[in-house]
Write a protein that holds these residues in place. Structure first.
Motif, PDB file in Angstrom:
ATOM      1  N   LYS A  86       0.847  -1.186   0.000  1.00  0.00           N
ATOM      2  CA  LYS A  86       0.000   0.000   0.000  1.00  0.00           C
ATOM      3  C   LYS A  86       0.884   1.238   0.000  1.00  0.00           C
ATOM      4  O   LYS A  86       2.034   1.177   0.426  1.00  0.00           O
ATOM      5  N   PRO A  87       0.368   2.370  -0.446  1.00  0.00           N
ATOM      6  CA  PRO A  87       1.177   3.597  -0.404  1.00  0.00           C
ATOM      7  C   PRO A  87       1.636   3.912   1.019  1.00  0.00           C
ATOM      8  O   PRO A  87       0.875   3.764   1.981  1.00  0.00           O
ATOM      9  N   LYS A  88       2.865   4.345   1.144  1.00  0.00           N
ATOM     10  CA  LYS A  88       3.448   4.656   2.447  1.00  0.00           C
ATOM     11  C   LYS A  88       2.639   5.716   3.184  1.00  0.00           C
ATOM     12  O   LYS A  88       2.541   5.708   4.420  1.00  0.00           O
ATOM     13  N   GLU A  89       2.037   6.615   2.423  1.00  0.00           N
ATOM     14  CA  GLU A  89       1.282   7.708   3.026  1.00  0.00           C
ATOM     15  C   GLU A  89       0.086   7.214   3.843  1.00  0.00           C
ATOM     16  O   GLU A  89      -0.392   7.915   4.738  1.00  0.00           O
ATOM     17  N   ARG A  90      -0.415   6.017   3.559  1.00  0.00           N
ATOM     18  CA  ARG A  90      -1.557   5.484   4.308  1.00  0.00           C
ATOM     19  C   ARG A  90      -1.211   5.255   5.780  1.00  0.00           C
ATOM     20  O   ARG A  90      -2.096   5.199   6.632  1.00  0.00           O
ATOM     21  N   PHE A  91       0.099   5.095   6.084  1.00  0.00           N
ATOM     22  CA  PHE A  91       0.536   4.790   7.447  1.00  0.00           C
ATOM     23  C   PHE A  91       1.325   5.941   8.079  1.00  0.00           C
ATOM     24  O   PHE A  91       1.844   5.801   9.176  1.00  0.00           O
ATOM     25  N   GLU A  92       1.406   7.054   7.373  1.00  0.00           N
ATOM     26  CA  GLU A  92       2.190   8.182   7.886  1.00  0.00           C
ATOM     27  C   GLU A  92       1.536   8.779   9.131  1.00  0.00           C
ATOM     28  O   GLU A  92       0.324   9.045   9.151  1.00  0.00           O
ATOM     29  N   ILE A  93       2.313   8.975  10.172  1.00  0.00           N
ATOM     30  CA  ILE A  93       1.825   9.595  11.400  1.00  0.00           C
ATOM     31  C   ILE A  93       1.930  11.105  11.243  1.00  0.00           C
ATOM     32  O   ILE A  93       3.007  11.644  10.987  1.00  0.00           O
ATOM     33  N   ALA A  94       0.819  11.798  11.396  1.00  0.00           N
ATOM     34  CA  ALA A  94       0.776  13.244  11.157  1.00  0.00           C
ATOM     35  C   ALA A  94       1.657  13.999  12.146  1.00  0.00           C
ATOM     36  O   ALA A  94       1.694  13.678  13.333  1.00  0.00           O
ATOM     37  N   ARG A  95       2.355  14.994  11.632  1.00  0.00           N
ATOM     38  CA  ARG A  95       3.251  15.808  12.460  1.00  0.00           C
ATOM     39  C   ARG A  95       2.830  17.273  12.381  1.00  0.00           C
ATOM     40  O   ARG A  95       2.264  17.720  11.377  1.00  0.00           O
ATOM     41  N   ILE A  96       3.113  18.021  13.421  1.00  0.00           N
ATOM     42  CA  ILE A  96       2.881  19.460  13.444  1.00  0.00           C
ATOM     43  C   ILE A  96       4.226  20.160  13.291  1.00  0.00           C
ATOM     44  O   ILE A  96       5.104  19.987  14.139  1.00  0.00           O
TER      45      ILE A  96
END
Length: 470
Positions: free
Chosen positions: A443-453
């Motif tokens: 799956k695209p890596k972005e599906r598991f990316e943890i959001a950062r501020i």
């Protein structure tokens, strides 16, 4: 604390305790305490906190000073293996630094200086009575008082090399102790060889050594490797060994206490003890040690380790972590870290961090971990954006990146730890589980990316809020 000007260039327990005190890592207890439960109860309150130095124990005999929780945090463990006065910030970085130091020591092993001239420091006083030691009774159902920080030195009768390893001993009377030995381990091999040849095994037992010596003795080196060569490397060549009079073995000159005698070929005693999981082990018949001579320094400091608490678990677990890391990395080169968890008593459960390249790598890492540490019961593999020392982050990875039908590896009837009360302890059989908690690369890596501020790490809350933030 006794004067340490004579202390093998700083490489002794006294100099280490002085360093801890300067760094605010040591608490002195001036109130007299009992070796029966009270001392252990006090130490339990400092678990994962400061080291403790008891200046007066009530039943101490000729020795009344006791140190405990000496290596009770990864930071102090690192200080024991490095000339640095403080550890890196964060458990993950500290463990990485420890692993690096152990690897350096293994690569740079060197023979310590051996001396036979003049009296060793530990020969300043002598006794023939084990009751002169402040041996501690820790738990309500203990078989008795156990010496828990005992480094046992013996000679392999077949290869003639010297071995050192850590063992707990139950005091039976003023002359005898039952010694816990795991079958197949190095001391047991030395004992078995002597017994098969109709002989007792002469041993020298050191209590109160620089923690680097204890760490080296706990490392599961290959049979035939002298662990004191590892200790000498950790102490940057400062370790000095002295030859004992009775056993003719070489032990650290700086040892606070040396107990000499023999493990009897024809006598056993039933004993039981609290193990790393803080549960009572089942009763076992173990060989009996008979005292010949007790030697100790002026103002000797007895070292006690509270079984099942942080110092015990770290001294056993961190050297194994370093060994596991090297083994797993040889199978999965992108391995970043191996962490034996507190919840698994730093023995039964591990988290492995990798930089995943292929779908099958996590399962290879799991199998390698089980091979490197046969007592391991659970291995969880996470991605390199998950902190393996953060239990919440690891659970998050299992919850969001794992599907049980694809990610779980269950291995029934495998050799495991005899300590686990849920296992078949008599036959050493357990069911092991591995968990692939890494994000699928299908799956695209972005599906598991943890959001950062952006800028979150640079924010100082006190710059924004006038009241105290909890």
């Amino acid at each position: 604390m006794a004067n340490s000007s004579n202390n093998n260039n700083g490489g002794d327990l006294r100099s280490y305790l002085e360093l801890l005190e300067k760094e605010g890592e040591l608490v002195r207890i001036k109130k007299p305490v009992s070796t029966k439960f009270e001392l252990a109860a006090v130490v339990s309150k400092f678990d994962s906190k400061q080291a403790v130095l008891f200046e007066k124990v009530k039943e101490g005999g000729k020795i009344s000073t006791v140190a405990s929780n000496v290596c009770g945090t990864p930071g102090r463990f690192y200080m024991a293996t490095s000339s640095a006065k403080s550890a890196p910030k964060g458990i993950a970085e500290t463990k990485k630094a420890i692993r690096s130091r152990v690897s350096e020591a293994l690569a740079g092993m060197s023979a310590p200086l051996k001396t036979q001239e003049g009296k060793a420091l530990f020969e300043q006083n002598s006794s023939r009575n084990l009751n002169d030691l402040p041996i501690v009774t820790h738990f309500e159902k203990d078989a008795g008082a156990f010496a828990t920080a005992s480094v046992v030195f013996a000679k392999d009768g077949e290869r003639r090399n010297q071995n050192s390893s850590t063992h707990r001993l139950l005091r039976l009377d003023e002359k005898h102790m039952a010694i816990r030995m795991v079958e197949g381990r190095h001391l047991h091999k030395c004992y078995t060889y002597a017994k098969e040849h109709g002989e007792d095994l002469k041993v020298a037992i050191a209590v109160g050594v620089h923690p680097a010596v204890s760490i080296a003795a706990a490392y599961q080196a290959a049979y035939g490797v002298d662990e004191m060569m590892i200790a000498n490397a950790l102490l940057e060549g400062k370790l000095k060994l002295a030859k004992t009079g009775y056993s003719q073995l070489y032990v650290p000159n700086h040892s606070e206490i040396i107990i000499e005698g023999r493990i009897l070929k024809d006598r056993v005693q039933e004993e039981w003890m609290v193990e790393m999981l803080r549960t009572y082990d089942f009763k076992r018949k173990q060989p009996v040690f008979e005292l010949e001579k007790l030697s100790f320094r002026d103002g000797a400091i007895y070292h006690d380790i509270l079984p099942g608490y942080a110092e015990h678990r770290l001294l056993m677990g961190l050297p194994v972590e370093a060994k596991m890391y090297d083994y797993v990395k040889s199978v999965v080169p992108t391995t970043q870290a191996v962490h034996l968890t507190d919840g698994g008593s730093n023995w039964l459960s591990a988290v492995i961090q990798i930089k995943k390249r292929l779908e099958g790598e996590p399962k290879n890492a799991i199998m390698a971990a089980f091979a490197a540490h046969p007592s391991l019961k659970m291995a969880t593999v996470v991605d390199d954006d998950i902190d393996p020392t953060d239990a919440v982050a690891v659970e998050y990875a299992v919850a969001t990146r794992c599907q049980a039908d694809r990610g779980f590896v269950v291995i029934p009837n495998a050799k495991g730890s005899s300590l686990d009360p849920s296992s078949d302890q008599q036959n050493l059989l357990t069911t092991k589980v591995g968990i692939d908690a890494t994000a699928t690369i299908l799956k695209p890596k972005e599906r598991f990316e943890i959001a950062r501020i952006p800028g979150e790490d640079e924010i100082n809350v006190s710059d924004y809020a006038s009241n105290k933030i909890k």
